[in-house]
Design a protein around this motif. Structure first.
Motif, short mmCIF file in Angstrom:
data_model
loop_
_atom_site.label_atom_id
_atom_site.label_comp_id
_atom_site.label_asym_id
_atom_site.label_seq_id
_atom_site.Cartn_x
_atom_site.Cartn_y
_atom_site.Cartn_z
N SER A 32 -9.07 12.85 9.88
CA SER A 32 -8.77 14.29 9.90
C SER A 32 -8.13 14.71 8.59
CB SER A 32 -7.82 14.62 11.06
OG SER A 32 -6.53 14.07 10.78
N LEU A 33 -8.17 16.00 8.32
CA LEU A 33 -7.48 16.51 7.13
C LEU A 33 -5.98 16.24 7.23
CD1 LEU A 33 -9.43 19.85 6.61
CD2 LEU A 33 -9.47 17.83 5.12
N ASP A 34 -5.43 16.32 8.43
CA ASP A 34 -3.99 16.05 8.60
C ASP A 34 -3.63 14.61 8.25
OD1 ASP A 34 -3.42 18.65 9.37
OD2 ASP A 34 -3.61 18.22 11.52
N SER A 35 -4.58 13.69 8.41
CA SER A 35 -4.28 12.29 8.10
C SER A 35 -4.05 12.05 6.62
CB SER A 35 -5.40 11.37 8.61
OG SER A 35 -6.57 11.51 7.81
N LEU A 36 -4.40 13.02 5.78
CA LEU A 36 -4.19 12.86 4.35
C LEU A 36 -2.70 12.80 4.00
CD1 LEU A 36 -7.06 15.09 2.96
CD2 LEU A 36 -7.04 12.61 3.33
N ALA A 37 -1.87 13.41 4.84
CA ALA A 37 -0.42 13.29 4.63
C ALA A 37 0.02 11.83 4.82
CB ALA A 37 0.34 14.21 5.59
N LEU A 38 -0.65 11.13 5.74
CA LEU A 38 -0.35 9.71 5.95
C LEU A 38 -0.81 8.88 4.75
CD1 LEU A 38 -1.44 9.50 9.69
CD2 LEU A 38 0.89 9.64 8.78
N VAL A 39 -1.94 9.25 4.16
CA VAL A 39 -2.40 8.57 2.95
C VAL A 39 -1.38 8.78 1.84
CG1 VAL A 39 -4.21 8.44 1.18
CG2 VAL A 39 -4.83 8.73 3.59
N ASP A 40 -0.83 9.99 1.74
CA ASP A 40 0.24 10.24 0.76
C ASP A 40 1.42 9.31 0.97
OD1 ASP A 40 -0.45 12.17 -1.19
OD2 ASP A 40 -0.21 13.79 0.26
N SER A 41 1.78 9.08 2.23
CA SER A 41 2.93 8.20 2.49
C SER A 41 2.60 6.75 2.10
CB SER A 41 3.40 8.30 3.94
OG SER A 41 2.46 7.74 4.82
N ILE A 42 1.38 6.32 2.33
CA ILE A 42 0.96 4.97 1.92
C ILE A 42 1.01 4.86 0.40
CG2 ILE A 42 -1.00 3.37 1.78
CD1 ILE A 42 -1.82 4.45 4.60
N LEU A 43 0.48 5.85 -0.29
CA LEU A 43 0.48 5.82 -1.75
C LEU A 43 1.90 5.86 -2.31
CD1 LEU A 43 -2.57 8.17 -2.37
CD2 LEU A 43 -2.47 5.70 -2.81
N SER A 44 2.78 6.62 -1.66
CA SER A 44 4.18 6.65 -2.09
C SER A 44 4.83 5.29 -1.94
CB SER A 44 4.97 7.70 -1.29
OG SER A 44 4.55 8.99 -1.63
N GLU A 45 4.53 4.62 -0.82
CA GLU A 45 5.06 3.28 -0.62
C GLU A 45 4.51 2.32 -1.67
OE1 GLU A 45 5.01 -0.24 2.72
OE2 GLU A 45 4.95 1.83 3.43
N LEU A 46 3.23 2.44 -1.99
CA LEU A 46 2.64 1.59 -3.03
C LEU A 46 3.26 1.87 -4.39
CD1 LEU A 46 -1.08 1.70 -1.87
CD2 LEU A 46 0.48 -0.27 -1.75
N HIS A 47 3.59 3.12 -4.65
CA HIS A 47 4.26 3.47 -5.90
C HIS A 47 5.63 2.78 -5.99
CE1 HIS A 47 5.61 5.93 -9.29
NE2 HIS A 47 6.72 6.11 -8.60
#
Length: 135
Positions: A32-47
């Motif tokens: 879903s489009l809303d799941s992109l916020a979760l992708v942001d959190s994964i990328l932030s953790e990877l950062h």
């Protein structure tokens, strides 16, 4: 690589991203489009992990391609478009979503968020990309 092969490859990579998010981050991505916020959190953790301990270029490349594929598949489902491969520089080809005359390199944006600027939001980037695609 033929268009059909590229699309299948990116769909498989998006599936890998869903599995990775679940297994490594205990996050369920539902396309879903809303799941992109979760992708942001994964990328932030990877950062944050990258700041603490540098990962191999291959690992970062793989994660960016998987997560970029997931984002691209969400974009394609919501707006349309198709996967394309830019081979102008044979030493650095990249894959992007093309919608009309616009190109959206989601994997590259993932890389930038992990390696350079954690403040950017992929969810907002996709929202803007969708607005731009409709112009």
């Amino acid at each position: 690589m033929q268009q059909q092969q590229l699309s299948e490859l990116m769909q498989a990579a998006a599936t890998d991203a869903v599995r990775y998010a679940n297994e490594e981050h205990h996050i369920t991505l539902d396309h879903s489009l809303d799941s992109l916020a979760l992708v942001d959190s994964i990328l932030s953790e990877l950062h944050q992990r990258e700041l603490a301990q540098q990962h191999s270029a291959e690992m970062i490349f793989t994660l960016c391609n998987m997560l970029g594929a997931y984002i691209g598949e969400v974009f394609i489902a919501a707006s349309g478009g198709q996967w394309q491969q830019n081979k102008v520089d044979s030493t650095a080809p990249f894959i992007y979503v093309q919608y009309h005359d616009k190109e959206f390199p989601f994997g590259s944006v993932c890389y930038y968020k992990i390696m350079q600027d954690n403040a950017i939001s992929l969810k907002n980037y996709v929202k803007q990309a969708m607005a731009n695609a409709m112009q």
